[in-house]
Design a protein around this motif. Structure first.
Motif, PDB file in Angstrom:
ATOM      1  N   LYS A  95       0.825  -1.206   0.000  1.00 29.24           N
ATOM      2  CA  LYS A  95       0.000   0.000   0.000  1.00 29.24           C
ATOM      3  C   LYS A  95       0.860   1.258   0.000  1.00 29.24           C
ATOM      4  O   LYS A  95       0.579   2.220  -0.731  1.00 29.24           O
ATOM      5  CB  LYS A  95      -0.923  -0.001   1.224  1.00 29.24           C
ATOM      6  CG  LYS A  95      -2.047  -1.015   1.159  1.00 29.24           C
ATOM      7  CD  LYS A  95      -2.894  -0.993   2.411  1.00 29.24           C
ATOM      8  CE  LYS A  95      -3.687   0.274   2.530  1.00 29.24           C
ATOM      9  NZ  LYS A  95      -4.625   0.226   3.685  1.00 29.24           N
ATOM     10  N   PHE A  96       1.923   1.261   0.799  1.00 29.17           N
ATOM     11  CA  PHE A  96       2.822   2.418   0.846  1.00 29.17           C
ATOM     12  C   PHE A  96       3.542   2.610  -0.488  1.00 29.17           C
ATOM     13  O   PHE A  96       3.668   3.739  -0.980  1.00 29.17           O
ATOM     14  CB  PHE A  96       3.836   2.252   1.980  1.00 29.17           C
ATOM     15  CG  PHE A  96       3.367   2.788   3.304  1.00 29.17           C
ATOM     16  CD1 PHE A  96       3.589   4.109   3.646  1.00 29.17           C
ATOM     17  CD2 PHE A  96       2.712   1.973   4.207  1.00 29.17           C
ATOM     18  CE1 PHE A  96       3.169   4.619   4.868  1.00 29.17           C
ATOM     19  CE2 PHE A  96       2.281   2.463   5.430  1.00 29.17           C
ATOM     20  CZ  PHE A  96       2.508   3.791   5.763  1.00 29.17           C
ATOM     21  N   SER A 110       2.597   1.726  -3.454  1.00 32.76           N
ATOM     22  CA  SER A 110       1.637   2.188  -4.451  1.00 32.76           C
ATOM     23  C   SER A 110       1.303   3.664  -4.255  1.00 32.76           C
ATOM     24  O   SER A 110       1.194   4.428  -5.214  1.00 32.76           O
ATOM     25  CB  SER A 110       0.360   1.346  -4.371  1.00 32.76           C
ATOM     26  OG  SER A 110      -0.628   1.839  -5.242  1.00 32.76           O
ATOM     27  N   GLU A 111       1.165   4.079  -3.009  1.00 32.70           N
ATOM     28  CA  GLU A 111       0.787   5.461  -2.708  1.00 32.70           C
ATOM     29  C   GLU A 111       1.901   6.451  -3.034  1.00 32.70           C
ATOM     30  O   GLU A 111       1.657   7.529  -3.572  1.00 32.70           O
ATOM     31  CB  GLU A 111       0.400   5.578  -1.225  1.00 32.70           C
ATOM     32  CG  GLU A 111       0.217   7.002  -0.717  1.00 32.70           C
ATOM     33  CD  GLU A 111      -0.963   7.720  -1.356  1.00 32.70           C
ATOM     34  OE1 GLU A 111      -0.925   8.965  -1.437  1.00 32.70           O
ATOM     35  OE2 GLU A 111      -1.924   7.049  -1.777  1.00 32.70           O
ATOM     36  N   ARG A 158      -0.902  11.318   3.928  1.00 30.41           N
ATOM     37  CA  ARG A 158      -0.876  10.147   3.046  1.00 30.41           C
ATOM     38  C   ARG A 158      -0.495   8.890   3.826  1.00 30.41           C
ATOM     39  O   ARG A 158      -0.992   7.794   3.547  1.00 30.41           O
ATOM     40  CB  ARG A 158       0.100  10.406   1.899  1.00 30.41           C
ATOM     41  CG  ARG A 158      -0.326  11.570   1.019  1.00 30.41           C
ATOM     42  CD  ARG A 158       0.764  11.991   0.062  1.00 30.41           C
ATOM     43  NE  ARG A 158       1.001  10.977  -0.968  1.00 30.41           N
ATOM     44  CZ  ARG A 158       2.004  11.044  -1.843  1.00 30.41           C
ATOM     45  NH1 ARG A 158       2.869  12.054  -1.805  1.00 30.41           N
ATOM     46  NH2 ARG A 158       2.156  10.090  -2.755  1.00 30.41           N
ATOM     47  N   GLN A 168      -3.578   7.609   5.555  1.00 33.91           N
ATOM     48  CA  GLN A 168      -4.465   6.904   4.624  1.00 33.91           C
ATOM     49  C   GLN A 168      -4.010   5.459   4.405  1.00 33.91           C
ATOM     50  O   GLN A 168      -4.821   4.543   4.349  1.00 33.91           O
ATOM     51  CB  GLN A 168      -4.506   7.642   3.283  1.00 33.91           C
ATOM     52  CG  GLN A 168      -5.227   8.969   3.330  1.00 33.91           C
ATOM     53  CD  GLN A 168      -5.152   9.741   2.012  1.00 33.91           C
ATOM     54  OE1 GLN A 168      -4.429   9.324   1.098  1.00 33.91           O
ATOM     55  NE2 GLN A 168      -5.856  10.842   1.915  1.00 33.91           N
ATOM     56  N   CYS A 169      -2.687   5.273   4.308  1.00 33.86           N
ATOM     57  CA  CYS A 169      -2.154   3.915   4.101  1.00 33.86           C
ATOM     58  C   CYS A 169      -2.408   3.027   5.313  1.00 33.86           C
ATOM     59  O   CYS A 169      -2.700   1.832   5.179  1.00 33.86           O
ATOM     60  CB  CYS A 169      -0.656   3.982   3.816  1.00 33.86           C
ATOM     61  SG  CYS A 169      -0.222   4.713   2.223  1.00 33.86           S
TER      62      CYS A 169
END
Length: 458
Positions: A397-398, A400-401, A451, A454-455
């Motif tokens: 997830k990190f 990708s973000e 951000r 959010q992750c």
């Protein structure tokens, strides 16, 4: 009949930082005895150094450990209440087979731990820890001796040798001439006696605060700037030139300055590094861990030195320092590592000496030295792993973000993103994962943290 007990180690934290747990939830007498017997088996009858911090469970764990060592034929060099770096240094200085520091470091009072030390004062490697666990789970302990030849002796003289070894690294006469007034907050821990004594050897007037090792921690044990806010009024009232705050086993160091009060633990290492590189005659290598601030690169660049990043954990930093023949190293949690001191690990005495020395050599106050360093824009957070989520899926997830320019997976996930970095990793000492972020401005930090949130939460 041979009987092997199966131990449930699931509630314990077992890593390169040793074994730690809550006294009533997995690290009680039975488990402590099993680890003591395993360690005694590995020592195979040699001399072992034992130190502890001020936790109320320390004396009975020390007695348990000492009994296991004596029963297996080892001799015990007992130090009593001393910092972790002193225990490590004495293992080296006494040429002992190994040692144990009984301390759960910055964990709360209900925790305790064994920090296993091998020959030459290094913490156990991953291989040594695995051997210890194999002995424990197989129950292949050294059988108790009817007439053991081991003995208990005091290591007080060796403690003084540790202090002397640190003094050799600085200009003692110059520091003495400054007659610094120094404030010390030892959180009632292992540094309560040794650190004030060391400062007096440097000619300092010592203002002792929270230096009564009565088995309580009068403030949060982890010495972060936020945890030290309640101590700031006492520091300012003292009119001291500088202040030092410790964790319970005194291997981490945080500063107070007259103008700023308690400052981030991330400043300890670059300030000490400034002294070492100022007195170094050649370009050198310095090792810090992946979670440590850019501040060290900034200081090293002034001297044309290279900064190398290792996995988190003192043992990992030391291993990389040895491999690269580095002149200095440490961790951003306030851990200063000088390879020329026999503790060869995070050592508050080393940090104190180097910082006082750069003040004495330059004639600058600690606030003037701080004015010459960049501002710090850093955030450290801890989270429980969401139910049903693996660390690997969290890392994805990190990635990708943030679409990082550079990735390291040597210790969790470390990402370099446009003059900033983010490090996500499981803790070695607590059942959580950490997210550490550093940027070059406050605006960038706030944006990055949104951000990150959010992750973690989505």
């Amino acid at each position: 009949m041979h009987f092997t007990k199966e131990y449930d180690l699931s509630s314990l934290m077992i890593s390169i930082s040793g074994v730690r747990g809550k006294i009533t939830q997995g690290f009680g007498l039975e488990e402590a005895l099993a680890f003591s017997k395993s360690f005694a088996t590995m020592m195979n009858g040699g001399t072992v150094v034992v130190g502890r911090d001020s936790r109320p469970s320390g004396p009975y764990l020390e007695s348990l450990l000492t009994s296991a060592l004596l029963a297996s034929g080892s001799s015990v060099l007992t130090l009593g209440l001393v910092p972790t770096p002193t225990t490590k240094a004495v293992v080296n200085l006494a040429k002992a087979n190994g040692g144990i520091m009984i301390s759960a470091s910055h964990n709360p009072m209900e925790w305790n731990a064994f920090k296993f030390i091998s020959k030459k004062g290094f913490f156990f490697s991953a291989e040594e820890n695995q051997k210890l666990l194999s002995i424990l789970q197989s129950g292949s302990f050294t059988k108790e001796l009817v007439s053991p030849k081991g003995y208990i002796d005091s290591g007080e003289d060796y403690i003084d040798l540790h202090l002397s070894s640190v003094l050799k690294r600085v200009n003692v006469n110059k520091i003495k001439k400054k007659k610094f007034t120094v404030f010390v907050d030892a959180v009632g821990g292992a540094g309560s006696y040794v650190v004030p004594k060391f400062l007096q050897m440097l000619g300092c007037k010592v203002i002792s605060h929270n230096c009564n090792p009565d088995g309580t921690f009068p403030r949060p044990p982890e010495p972060t700037a936020a945890a030290l806010k309640t101590v700031e009024p006492s520091f300012k009232k003292s009119k001291a030139s500088i202040g030092f705050a410790l964790d319970p086993d005194a291997d981490r160091l945080v500063l107070f300055t007259p103008k700023r009060g308690a400052i981030s633990e991330e400043y300890t290492l670059p300030l000490a590094l400034l002294n070492v590189l100022t007195n170094s005659k050649k370009k050198s290598k310095v090792v810090v861990n992946l979670s440590t601030s850019f501040l060290n690169e900034e200081v090293a660049s002034r001297f044309g030195c290279e900064v190398i990043r290792s996995k988190v954990g003192e043992a990992n930093v030391v291993e990389e320092m040895i491999r690269t023949k580095s002149v200095f190293g440490g961790e951003g949690n306030g851990g200063v590592i000088d390879p020329n001191i026999p503790s060869f690990g995070r050592d508050t005495l080393s940090g104190i000496a180097h910082i006082l020395n750069v003040m004495a050599e330059t004639g600058k106050s600690i606030d003037e030295l701080m004015d010459e360093l960049p501002n710090l824009y850093m955030d450290k957070q801890s989270f429980p792993l969401a139910k049903g989520m693996s660390l690997q899926s969290l890392y994805e997830k990190f990635t990708s973000e943030f679409s990082p320019k550079l990735i390291s997976e040597k210790d969790g996930l470390w990402m370099y993103v446009s003059d900033s970095w983010i490090h996500i990793r499981p803790s070695n000492t607590e059942p959580i994962f950490r997210v550490i972020t550093e940027t070059k401005s406050q605006t960038d930090l706030e944006s990055t943290l949104k951000r990150v949130k959010q992750c973690v939460e989505s």
